[in-house]
Design a protein around this motif. Structure first.
Motif, PDB file in Angstrom:
ATOM      1  N   ILE A  77       0.863  -1.176   0.000  1.00 28.39           N
ATOM      2  CA  ILE A  77       0.000   0.000   0.000  1.00 28.39           C
ATOM      3  C   ILE A  77       0.905   1.232   0.000  1.00 28.39           C
ATOM      4  O   ILE A  77       1.723   1.399   0.909  1.00 28.39           O
ATOM      5  CB  ILE A  77      -0.924   0.028   1.226  1.00 28.39           C
ATOM      6  N   ASP A  96      -3.216  -0.589  -3.031  1.00 22.88           N
ATOM      7  CA  ASP A  96      -3.891   0.703  -2.920  1.00 22.88           C
ATOM      8  C   ASP A  96      -2.870   1.824  -2.955  1.00 22.88           C
ATOM      9  O   ASP A  96      -1.657   1.595  -2.817  1.00 22.88           O
ATOM     10  CB  ASP A  96      -4.703   0.779  -1.624  1.00 22.88           C
ATOM     11  N   ALA A 110      -8.091   0.260   2.812  1.00 20.60           N
ATOM     12  CA  ALA A 110      -6.957  -0.271   2.066  1.00 20.60           C
ATOM     13  C   ALA A 110      -6.452  -1.575   2.681  1.00 20.60           C
ATOM     14  O   ALA A 110      -6.129  -2.534   1.971  1.00 20.60           O
ATOM     15  CB  ALA A 110      -5.835   0.759   2.020  1.00 20.60           C
TER      16      ALA A 110
END
Length: 246
Positions: A77, A96, A110
């Motif tokens: 992420i 994400d 996320a």
């Protein structure tokens, strides 16, 4: 989940640490650049890594490219102040891309998305199974759901049931649809699954017995679950034979 934070700004790391702790996750370590992050990932094998984009020595994208070469890369992420790298991040298999200041809600969403297996992990698992010679067939079934790509262990699957143009997979965590055919699955997993009907394959691991029902028909009794599956007459004798050698 087990998480590593990678950001060259101590205050940014501290803020993410605080939010992750509040969300109930375990932060294993923190890195100030991509190079440190790779060493920490190899050491701790986290589920997720939060990556800044611009960092000294090694950027987030450079780090992501190297992480994707690992046997089991963590879900990635990106948490960054720069919006122009989003496309590159997703090309690097990021789950994400969050813009700073990261909100608690965005971070939680996320992380929820990262709980499903990412494409890089899926590819590496499949490759590993083939290269190590662990089996002549897959040990997992891949299914695309609303949560993304999920990987289901073959040992956790009770049965496959044809459902119009899809096949429903009943497993220990629930059920999903896949776009493979029963014929293909039967050919590949003939040592572990048995055809009980034109629309069903049952795992021999969960075959508990057969029962006579109305009209002289028989049904399968499954271990661990209450499901009953109809047995077609043409497959009854082969099922009885397999039961004798289990």
């Amino acid at each position: 989940m087990k998480i590593i934070i990678c950001d060259d700004e101590p205050l940014a790391r501290e803020r993410l640490l605080r939010m992750l702790t509040q969300l109930g996750h375990d932060v294993l370590a923190q890195a100030a650049n991509g190079r440190q992050a790779i060493d920490l990932v190899k050491q701790y094998q986290p589920d997720v890594i939060l990556l800044d984009m611009r960092m000294p020595e090694m950027s987030g994208l450079e780090c992501a490219a190297l992480l994707n070469q690992l046997n089991m890369p963590p879900a990635m992420i990106f948490c960054t102040a720069f919006d122009q790298y989003a496309l590159d991040a997703f090309k690097a298999a990021a789950c994400d891309y969050l813009l700073k200041p990261v909100s608690m809600d965005d971070l939680k969403q996320a992380l929820d998305r990262s709980m499903r297996i990412n494409q890089a992990q899926l590819q590496h698992i499949a490759y590993s199974e083939v290269m190590t010679g662990a089996s002549s067939c897959r040990q997992h079934i891949a299914a695309r759901t609303h949560r993304g790509m999920e990987l289901i262990a073959l040992d956790d699957i009770y049965y496959f049931l044809a459902d119009q143009k899809y096949v429903m997979v009943k497993h220990k965590q629930g059920q999903v649809l896949i776009d493979e055919t029963l014929k293909e699955l039967e050919q590949e997993f003939s040592e572990r699954f048995i055809r009980i009907h034109r629309n069903a394959l049952l795992s021999l691991k969960y075959l508990d017995g057969i029962e006579l029902i109305d009209g002289g028909q028989y049904q399968i009794r499954c271990k661990e679950i209450d499901d009953r599956l109809l047995i077609s007459r043409r497959h009854l004798s082969s099922i009885k034979e397999r039961m004798h050698v289990l």
